[in-house]
Design a protein around this motif. Structure first.
Motif, PDB file in Angstrom:
ATOM      1  N   TYR A 116       0.834  -1.205   0.000  1.00  0.00           N
ATOM      2  CA  TYR A 116       0.000   0.000   0.000  1.00  0.00           C
ATOM      3  C   TYR A 116       0.868   1.255   0.000  1.00  0.00           C
ATOM      4  O   TYR A 116       0.627   2.198  -0.767  1.00  0.00           O
ATOM      5  N   VAL A 117       1.899   1.265   0.864  1.00  0.00           N
ATOM      6  CA  VAL A 117       2.769   2.429   0.970  1.00  0.00           C
ATOM      7  C   VAL A 117       3.525   2.651  -0.337  1.00  0.00           C
ATOM      8  O   VAL A 117       3.672   3.775  -0.822  1.00  0.00           O
ATOM      9  N   GLN A 118       3.998   1.557  -0.925  1.00  0.00           N
ATOM     10  CA  GLN A 118       4.761   1.657  -2.170  1.00  0.00           C
ATOM     11  C   GLN A 118       3.905   2.274  -3.278  1.00  0.00           C
ATOM     12  O   GLN A 118       4.385   3.083  -4.072  1.00  0.00           O
ATOM     13  N   GLU A 119       2.644   1.911  -3.306  1.00  0.00           N
ATOM     14  CA  GLU A 119       1.757   2.441  -4.343  1.00  0.00           C
ATOM     15  C   GLU A 119       1.319   3.871  -4.026  1.00  0.00           C
ATOM     16  O   GLU A 119       1.310   4.737  -4.899  1.00  0.00           O
ATOM     17  N   LYS A 120       0.986   4.135  -2.759  1.00  0.00           N
ATOM     18  CA  LYS A 120       0.421   5.420  -2.366  1.00  0.00           C
ATOM     19  C   LYS A 120       1.455   6.532  -2.382  1.00  0.00           C
ATOM     20  O   LYS A 120       1.154   7.678  -2.754  1.00  0.00           O
ATOM     21  N   PHE A 121       2.677   6.228  -1.975  1.00  0.00           N
ATOM     22  CA  PHE A 121       3.698   7.265  -1.826  1.00  0.00           C
ATOM     23  C   PHE A 121       4.883   7.051  -2.766  1.00  0.00           C
ATOM     24  O   PHE A 121       6.011   7.413  -2.435  1.00  0.00           O
ATOM     25  N   SER A 122       4.622   6.475  -3.920  1.00  0.00           N
ATOM     26  CA  SER A 122       5.699   6.189  -4.875  1.00  0.00           C
ATOM     27  C   SER A 122       6.413   7.453  -5.336  1.00  0.00           C
ATOM     28  O   SER A 122       7.601   7.432  -5.653  1.00  0.00           O
ATOM     29  N   ASN A 123       5.699   8.591  -5.355  1.00  0.00           N
ATOM     30  CA  ASN A 123       6.321   9.839  -5.803  1.00  0.00           C
ATOM     31  C   ASN A 123       7.384  10.327  -4.828  1.00  0.00           C
ATOM     32  O   ASN A 123       8.306  11.049  -5.207  1.00  0.00           O
ATOM     33  N   TYR A 124       7.267   9.954  -3.541  1.00  0.00           N
ATOM     34  CA  TYR A 124       8.287  10.314  -2.558  1.00  0.00           C
ATOM     35  C   TYR A 124       9.413   9.287  -2.497  1.00  0.00           C
ATOM     36  O   TYR A 124      10.535   9.612  -2.114  1.00  0.00           O
ATOM     37  N   LEU A 125       9.108   8.055  -2.856  1.00  0.00           N
ATOM     38  CA  LEU A 125      10.014   6.941  -2.579  1.00  0.00           C
ATOM     39  C   LEU A 125      11.350   7.081  -3.298  1.00  0.00           C
ATOM     40  O   LEU A 125      12.415   6.912  -2.691  1.00  0.00           O
ATOM     41  N   GLY A 126      11.308   7.386  -4.603  1.00  0.00           N
ATOM     42  CA  GLY A 126      12.552   7.492  -5.357  1.00  0.00           C
ATOM     43  C   GLY A 126      13.459   8.566  -4.812  1.00  0.00           C
ATOM     44  O   GLY A 126      14.672   8.363  -4.648  1.00  0.00           O
ATOM     45  N   ARG A 127      12.881   9.723  -4.494  1.00  0.00           N
ATOM     46  CA  ARG A 127      13.669  10.847  -3.994  1.00  0.00           C
ATOM     47  C   ARG A 127      14.298  10.521  -2.642  1.00  0.00           C
ATOM     48  O   ARG A 127      15.480  10.809  -2.395  1.00  0.00           O
ATOM     49  N   ILE A 128      13.520   9.921  -1.765  1.00  0.00           N
ATOM     50  CA  ILE A 128      14.046   9.598  -0.431  1.00  0.00           C
ATOM     51  C   ILE A 128      15.075   8.479  -0.507  1.00  0.00           C
ATOM     52  O   ILE A 128      16.075   8.498   0.210  1.00  0.00           O
ATOM     53  N   VAL A 132      18.796   8.852   1.010  1.00  0.00           N
ATOM     54  CA  VAL A 132      19.373   7.919   1.989  1.00  0.00           C
ATOM     55  C   VAL A 132      20.664   7.317   1.445  1.00  0.00           C
ATOM     56  O   VAL A 132      21.648   7.155   2.180  1.00  0.00           O
ATOM     57  N   ALA A 133      20.681   6.985   0.147  1.00  0.00           N
ATOM     58  CA  ALA A 133      21.880   6.402  -0.460  1.00  0.00           C
ATOM     59  C   ALA A 133      23.050   7.385  -0.434  1.00  0.00           C
ATOM     60  O   ALA A 133      24.205   7.002  -0.218  1.00  0.00           O
ATOM     61  N   GLU A 134      22.754   8.668  -0.646  1.00  0.00           N
ATOM     62  CA  GLU A 134      23.813   9.672  -0.711  1.00  0.00           C
ATOM     63  C   GLU A 134      24.247  10.167   0.670  1.00  0.00           C
ATOM     64  O   GLU A 134      25.425  10.424   0.904  1.00  0.00           O
ATOM     65  N   GLU A 135      23.289  10.317   1.587  1.00  0.00           N
ATOM     66  CA  GLU A 135      23.595  10.980   2.851  1.00  0.00           C
ATOM     67  C   GLU A 135      23.359  10.110   4.084  1.00  0.00           C
ATOM     68  O   GLU A 135      23.698  10.518   5.197  1.00  0.00           O
ATOM     69  N   GLY A 136      22.747   8.953   3.911  1.00  0.00           N
ATOM     70  CA  GLY A 136      22.520   8.065   5.040  1.00  0.00           C
ATOM     71  C   GLY A 136      21.576   8.648   6.068  1.00  0.00           C
ATOM     72  O   GLY A 136      20.572   9.278   5.731  1.00  0.00           O
ATOM     73  N   ALA A 137      21.924   8.472   7.344  1.00  0.00           N
ATOM     74  CA  ALA A 137      21.049   8.901   8.439  1.00  0.00           C
ATOM     75  C   ALA A 137      20.856  10.410   8.464  1.00  0.00           C
ATOM     76  O   ALA A 137      19.825  10.899   8.942  1.00  0.00           O
ATOM     77  N   PHE A 138      21.818  11.163   7.922  1.00  0.00           N
ATOM     78  CA  PHE A 138      21.683  12.621   7.928  1.00  0.00           C
ATOM     79  C   PHE A 138      20.481  13.067   7.098  1.00  0.00           C
ATOM     80  O   PHE A 138      19.866  14.087   7.400  1.00  0.00           O
ATOM     81  N   TYR A 139      20.147  12.310   6.072  1.00  0.00           N
ATOM     82  CA  TYR A 139      18.994  12.672   5.249  1.00  0.00           C
ATOM     83  C   TYR A 139      17.708  12.589   6.073  1.00  0.00           C
ATOM     84  O   TYR A 139      16.853  13.474   6.010  1.00  0.00           O
ATOM     85  N   LEU A 140      17.567  11.526   6.872  1.00  0.00           N
ATOM     86  CA  LEU A 140      16.414  11.398   7.760  1.00  0.00           C
ATOM     87  C   LEU A 140      16.408  12.527   8.779  1.00  0.00           C
ATOM     88  O   LEU A 140      15.351  13.114   9.068  1.00  0.00           O
ATOM     89  N   ALA A 159      10.287   3.447   5.846  1.00  0.00           N
ATOM     90  CA  ALA A 159      10.185   2.018   6.138  1.00  0.00           C
ATOM     91  C   ALA A 159      10.562   1.167   4.929  1.00  0.00           C
ATOM     92  O   ALA A 159      10.928  -0.005   5.086  1.00  0.00           O
ATOM     93  N   LEU A 160      10.484   1.739   3.744  1.00  0.00           N
ATOM     94  CA  LEU A 160      10.804   0.985   2.533  1.00  0.00           C
ATOM     95  C   LEU A 160      12.263   1.155   2.106  1.00  0.00           C
ATOM     96  O   LEU A 160      12.676   0.618   1.082  1.00  0.00           O
ATOM     97  N   THR A 161      13.028   1.907   2.883  1.00  0.00           N
ATOM     98  CA  THR A 161      14.455   2.055   2.616  1.00  0.00           C
ATOM     99  C   THR A 161      15.226   1.035   3.464  1.00  0.00           C
ATOM    100  O   THR A 161      14.660   0.416   4.369  1.00  0.00           O
TER     101      THR A 161
END
Length: 234
Positions: A116-128, A132-140, A159-161
């Motif tokens: 559900y989350v993957q479908e509902k918030f897919s527009n945020y998922l790629g960016r986040i 996370v890949a570039e900055e790790g915990a600092f991004y959160l 949660a999907l990262t």
């Protein structure tokens, strides 16, 4: 094949949906207003003073359930926490409750509502994911300090990262600390209002100004830190 694990996920998902539906179907949301709190303030504070441990435990439980279910209530509950507990106790109680609520939402999204989350918030998922890949915990940390993305979206999408639960917990707590202090302080000042003339008090005005300026100042500081981190890597 319908396994026990899938059945448990389905049962939990159904429970979440039923709880959210009951909250809005029953008149529970009528009690979640600062106006209602102001009308009942004396009785609520007397109850807190009479049974402080039980009151705090109940408050935390309500906060965790509502934020864990992503029911919009965190700002109001934080202001009420400041009005009842004061700044010092309120910050500890609210920060503990909000972090636990965020963790519950994170766990629900990771293990129960993933599709559900993957479908509902897919527009945020790629960016986040990229962040996370570039900055790790600092991004959160940046997402928590600067409320650009709604908190409930952060809870779900993170949660999907690949981020670990423990890392998510302590970074969330650290990132939400400055904003929590400001909101709790504003709640304490609002809780002192006896009439409309109290709105003009300097302490309340300064609290609200600080609350309004905080996202702008926090964004500048996070952007500065982000540039320094990237320049150090280069």
């Amino acid at each position: 094949m319908f396994s026990a694990k899938n059945f448990l996920k389905l049962a939990l998902a159904a429970t979440v949906i039923i709880c959210i539906a009951l909250f809005f179907f029953l008149p529970l949301n009528e009690y979640l207003s600062f106006e209602y709190f102001q009308r009942q303030r004396s009785a609520i504070i007397d109850l807190y003073l009479a049974h402080p441990t039980l009151f705090i435990a109940t408050y935390i439980a309500i906060y965790v359930v509502l934020t864990g279910l992503s029911i919009p209530s965190a700002t109001l509950l934080t202001l009420i926490g400041g009005a009842v507990f004061g700044v010092a106790t309120g910050t500890v109680v609210v920060l503990s409750a909000s972090t636990l609520g965020a963790v519950c939402a994170f766990i629900l999204a990771r293990y129960v509502l993933r599709d559900y989350v993957q479908e509902k918030f897919s527009n945020y998922l790629g960016r986040i994911n990229r962040g996370v890949a570039e900055e790790g915990a600092f991004y959160l940390f940046g997402l928590r300090v600067v409320p650009v993305v709604p908190y409930f979206v952060v809870n779900f999408v993170m949660a999907l990262t690949p981020i670990r639960l423990w890392t998510y917990y302590w970074v969330t707590q650290l990132g939400m600390l400055p904003g929590t202090v400001l909101y709790v302080n504003s709640g304490q000042q609002l809780g002192k209002l006896e009439s409309a003339s109290g709105i003009l008090s300097w302490t309340l005005i300064l609290s609200l100004v600080a609350l309004g300026l905080f996202p702008l100042v926090a964004k500048k500081l996070v952007d500065f830190a982000r540039v320094r981190i990237r320049s150090d890597r280069d």
